[in-house]
Write a protein that holds these residues in place. Sequence first.
Motif, PDB file in Angstrom:
ATOM      1  N   GLY A 249       0.759  -1.292   0.244  1.00 36.98           N
ATOM      2  CA  GLY A 249       0.188  -0.057  -0.193  1.00 36.98           C
ATOM      3  C   GLY A 249       0.653   1.099  -0.249  1.00 36.98           C
ATOM      4  O   GLY A 249       0.715   2.654  -1.161  1.00 36.98           O
TER       5      GLY A 249
ATOM      6  N   PRO B  33      -6.450   3.510   5.822  1.00 38.77           N
ATOM      7  CA  PRO B  33      -6.235   4.138   4.610  1.00 38.77           C
ATOM      8  C   PRO B  33      -6.561   2.854   3.974  1.00 38.77           C
ATOM      9  O   PRO B  33      -7.511   2.994   3.114  1.00 38.77           O
ATOM     10  CB  PRO B  33      -4.456   3.561   4.655  1.00 38.77           C
ATOM     11  CG  PRO B  33      -4.421   4.237   6.030  1.00 38.77           C
ATOM     12  CD  PRO B  33      -5.536   3.007   6.922  1.00 38.77           C
TER      13      PRO B  33
ATOM     14  N   ALA C 217     -10.695   4.924   3.208  1.00 39.40           N
ATOM     15  CA  ALA C 217     -10.023   5.369   2.165  1.00 39.40           C
ATOM     16  C   ALA C 217     -10.074   5.568   0.962  1.00 39.40           C
ATOM     17  O   ALA C 217     -10.465   6.263   0.629  1.00 39.40           O
ATOM     18  CB  ALA C 217      -9.047   6.677   2.891  1.00 39.40           C
ATOM     19  N   LEU C 218      -9.321   4.367   0.510  1.00 37.90           N
ATOM     20  CA  LEU C 218      -9.128   3.625  -0.544  1.00 37.90           C
ATOM     21  C   LEU C 218      -9.826   3.231  -1.063  1.00 37.90           C
ATOM     22  O   LEU C 218     -10.433   3.717  -2.563  1.00 37.90           O
ATOM     23  CB  LEU C 218      -8.043   3.221  -0.594  1.00 37.90           C
ATOM     24  CG  LEU C 218      -6.780   3.052  -0.506  1.00 37.90           C
ATOM     25  CD1 LEU C 218      -5.156   1.908  -0.730  1.00 37.90           C
ATOM     26  CD2 LEU C 218      -6.157   4.747  -1.880  1.00 37.90           C
TER      27      LEU C 218
ATOM     28  N   LEU D  46      -8.746  12.667   0.049  1.00 32.19           N
ATOM     29  CA  LEU D  46      -8.724  10.809   0.598  1.00 32.19           C
ATOM     30  C   LEU D  46      -7.639  10.784   0.452  1.00 32.19           C
ATOM     31  O   LEU D  46      -7.417  10.121   1.478  1.00 32.19           O
ATOM     32  CB  LEU D  46     -10.009  10.102  -0.477  1.00 32.19           C
ATOM     33  CG  LEU D  46     -11.408  10.260   0.006  1.00 32.19           C
ATOM     34  CD1 LEU D  46     -11.718   9.317  -1.106  1.00 32.19           C
ATOM     35  CD2 LEU D  46     -11.571   9.629   1.195  1.00 32.19           C
ATOM     36  N   LEU D  47      -6.830  10.605  -0.438  1.00 33.03           N
ATOM     37  CA  LEU D  47      -5.549  10.179  -0.263  1.00 33.03           C
ATOM     38  C   LEU D  47      -4.255  10.400   0.516  1.00 33.03           C
ATOM     39  O   LEU D  47      -3.658   9.857   1.453  1.00 33.03           O
ATOM     40  CB  LEU D  47      -4.270  10.858  -1.460  1.00 33.03           C
ATOM     41  CG  LEU D  47      -4.854   9.963  -3.259  1.00 33.03           C
ATOM     42  CD1 LEU D  47      -4.468  10.417  -3.899  1.00 33.03           C
ATOM     43  CD2 LEU D  47      -4.576   7.788  -2.962  1.00 33.03           C
TER      44      LEU D  47
ATOM     45  N   THR E  12      -5.527   9.053   3.494  1.00 28.05           N
ATOM     46  CA  THR E  12      -5.300   7.869   3.757  1.00 28.05           C
ATOM     47  C   THR E  12      -3.749   7.781   3.967  1.00 28.05           C
ATOM     48  O   THR E  12      -3.407   6.783   5.000  1.00 28.05           O
ATOM     49  CB  THR E  12      -5.193   6.992   2.223  1.00 28.05           C
ATOM     50  OG1 THR E  12      -6.548   7.028   1.090  1.00 28.05           O
ATOM     51  CG2 THR E  12      -4.737   6.256   1.978  1.00 28.05           C
TER      52      THR E  12
ATOM     53  N   ASN F 108      -2.147   5.985   7.710  1.00 30.21           N
ATOM     54  CA  ASN F 108      -1.015   4.976   8.436  1.00 30.21           C
ATOM     55  C   ASN F 108       0.319   5.520   9.138  1.00 30.21           C
ATOM     56  O   ASN F 108       0.409   4.141   9.494  1.00 30.21           O
ATOM     57  CB  ASN F 108      -0.398   5.002   6.644  1.00 30.21           C
ATOM     58  CG  ASN F 108       0.696   4.162   6.636  1.00 30.21           C
ATOM     59  OD1 ASN F 108       1.408   3.812   5.836  1.00 30.21           O
ATOM     60  ND2 ASN F 108      -0.383   2.850   6.671  1.00 30.21           N
TER      61      ASN F 108
ATOM     62  N   PHE G 259      -5.635   0.894  -7.029  1.00 30.34           N
ATOM     63  CA  PHE G 259      -6.496   1.117  -5.171  1.00 30.34           C
ATOM     64  C   PHE G 259      -7.309   0.078  -4.741  1.00 30.34           C
ATOM     65  O   PHE G 259      -6.859  -0.158  -3.389  1.00 30.34           O
ATOM     66  CB  PHE G 259      -7.341   2.296  -5.288  1.00 30.34           C
ATOM     67  CG  PHE G 259      -7.049   4.291  -5.494  1.00 30.34           C
ATOM     68  CD1 PHE G 259      -5.761   3.485  -5.042  1.00 30.34           C
ATOM     69  CD2 PHE G 259      -7.442   4.376  -6.313  1.00 30.34           C
ATOM     70  CE1 PHE G 259      -4.845   5.586  -6.195  1.00 30.34           C
ATOM     71  CE2 PHE G 259      -7.031   5.768  -6.572  1.00 30.34           C
ATOM     72  CZ  PHE G 259      -5.431   6.013  -6.430  1.00 30.34           C
TER      73      PHE G 259
ATOM     74  N   ALA H 110      -6.184  -1.190  -0.943  1.00 28.14           N
ATOM     75  CA  ALA H 110      -6.397  -1.529  -0.082  1.00 28.14           C
ATOM     76  C   ALA H 110      -6.916  -3.340   1.342  1.00 28.14           C
ATOM     77  O   ALA H 110      -7.110  -3.147   1.986  1.00 28.14           O
ATOM     78  CB  ALA H 110      -7.953  -1.300   0.220  1.00 28.14           C
TER      79      ALA H 110
ATOM     80  N   TYR I 249      -4.438  -3.977   2.788  1.00 26.07           N
ATOM     81  CA  TYR I 249      -3.786  -3.266   3.952  1.00 26.07           C
ATOM     82  C   TYR I 249      -4.843  -3.828   5.134  1.00 26.07           C
ATOM     83  O   TYR I 249      -4.957  -4.616   6.202  1.00 26.07           O
ATOM     84  CB  TYR I 249      -4.683  -1.627   3.989  1.00 26.07           C
ATOM     85  CG  TYR I 249      -3.797  -1.388   3.619  1.00 26.07           C
ATOM     86  CD1 TYR I 249      -2.345  -1.411   4.041  1.00 26.07           C
ATOM     87  CD2 TYR I 249      -3.970   0.504   2.804  1.00 26.07           C
ATOM     88  CE1 TYR I 249      -1.124  -0.123   4.073  1.00 26.07           C
ATOM     89  CE2 TYR I 249      -2.790   0.919   2.572  1.00 26.07           C
ATOM     90  CZ  TYR I 249      -1.902   0.927   2.979  1.00 26.07           C
ATOM     91  OH  TYR I 249      -0.467   1.893   3.072  1.00 26.07           O
TER      92      TYR I 249
END
Length: 497
Positions: free
Chosen positions: A293, A364, A367-368, A385-386, A389, A393, A450, A454, A457
């Motif tokens: 990620g 994160p 969000a992705l 959003l990025l 993310t 983290n 993306f 995700a 993660y």
Amino acid sequence: MVVSISNAKLVPKCNMSEIQQQFNSIKKQIDLIRSVKGGAGLGIRHLQVVLMCGGITLAFMLRVDMSVGIVVMANNTGSNPDIKDYGWNPTETSTILSSFFWGYITTQVPAGWLSGRYGAKNFLAAALFLSGALTALTELAADLGGVVLMCALRILIGMVQGFIYPSTNTYLAKWIPPEEKGRMGTLVYAGAQLGTIVAMAVSGVLANSAAGWPSIFYTFGGISVLWGILIFFLGADKPSSHKYISKEEQVYIEDSLNKVSHEAERMPTPWISILSSMPFIALAIVHCGQNWGFYTLLTEMPTYFSSVLGFDIQSDGLLSALPYLVMWCLSFIFSWIGHLIERKNWMTTGTIRKVFNSIGHWGPGLALLILSFIELEDPTVAVALLTLTVGLNSGIYLGFQINHIDLSPNFSGVLMGMTNGLAALTSIIAPLIVGAVVKNNAPEEWRTIFLIAAGFYFIGNLIFIIFGKGEVQPWNEPIRLTKENEANYGTAAPPSA
């Protein structure tokens, strides 16, 4: 001559055990006073933390500079039209970006073993010096050999930088008392975000300057060379070998560390026990999820901002730096909260690691997921959003990132080398997947990227929650080979072992 002792006074008998107990009690009080004094205020251990933080910062500056620089190297969009470019396509740029990790993966485990056996300072100093010098050769490599020589150069830089994280982990384990581990470890590893912030922001400005993109690599490479020299002269492998440390601070550090660790160079590395340990396996898996990620975004976000969201190169660099600025700030907020929880004994160490790692990975990931399914009519939403993310983290610094030292203070460098080496495989694959999937920079192509990130993660953190531990493992102290055992038994351990 007869001597009568009938009227002699009896002298109280001297009890040596009581005297020894009183002496030990006084010594403990003196050591306690020294420890309290040594733990207060700034000391040499804080200088070592600054040196390590600077090392991590520069390591990431030398990684990230290529993520921004390659956008202009492939197609000059800077303000100076006379600066050369090479016309590389997305597949070629992704190959160059991933090649760093081809070299990076090869030196991780040897670096962990060597730094634990021979000391971390010189390896860390040499890694920064050499990777900086090689980075300064970027323009020459691109001119002489194009994509092939650029990949070879990045492989060499990766091999050298493979020593940085394992050496830093060994360095930390030798210098930082357990009660300061969360805060100091966060400060050191937050250098990754600081380096990313500086590299992305400054790289965009340098690429847009009259000197163009070559100035990126000369600037960062030169600074790294100087920092390597600084570590060589101001660093030390352990408190007892630093000539400027006070006796009080040395006692404070060594007494704290002696409770959980011993000299690892006197012990054989318990390879089988480590590889069969479920907490270690979980740690390795969550590290792989993190790298997939993190490095997908780190290496490809400048391209996404430029090609999909339509930002120019200078804005691209600044916007790419914004998420890492948020991550850097949040890392200190999380560190303070984690230290408060630990001091109040509200959670065990293992629970703290899992809670903060969940923030750092599931936040994160969510969000992705949202970014993957929203319309991109307003690029501000995508940037927000990025930023969320990457910012969330930062929870990993109180999560899996410091867990290597939790499991084994004696072999933390070896553990970091093993997990970081394995995770480097995902760092190689992730940019290549981007190159294979993203052909036209269409939103639906990036949605796939993306969603994959995700998934890594979510799955990695789930395994860490189930199998991860926060306690020192039994294999932290394997049977040691001593001269006494060799002399008495002709073997590394007594027959009863």
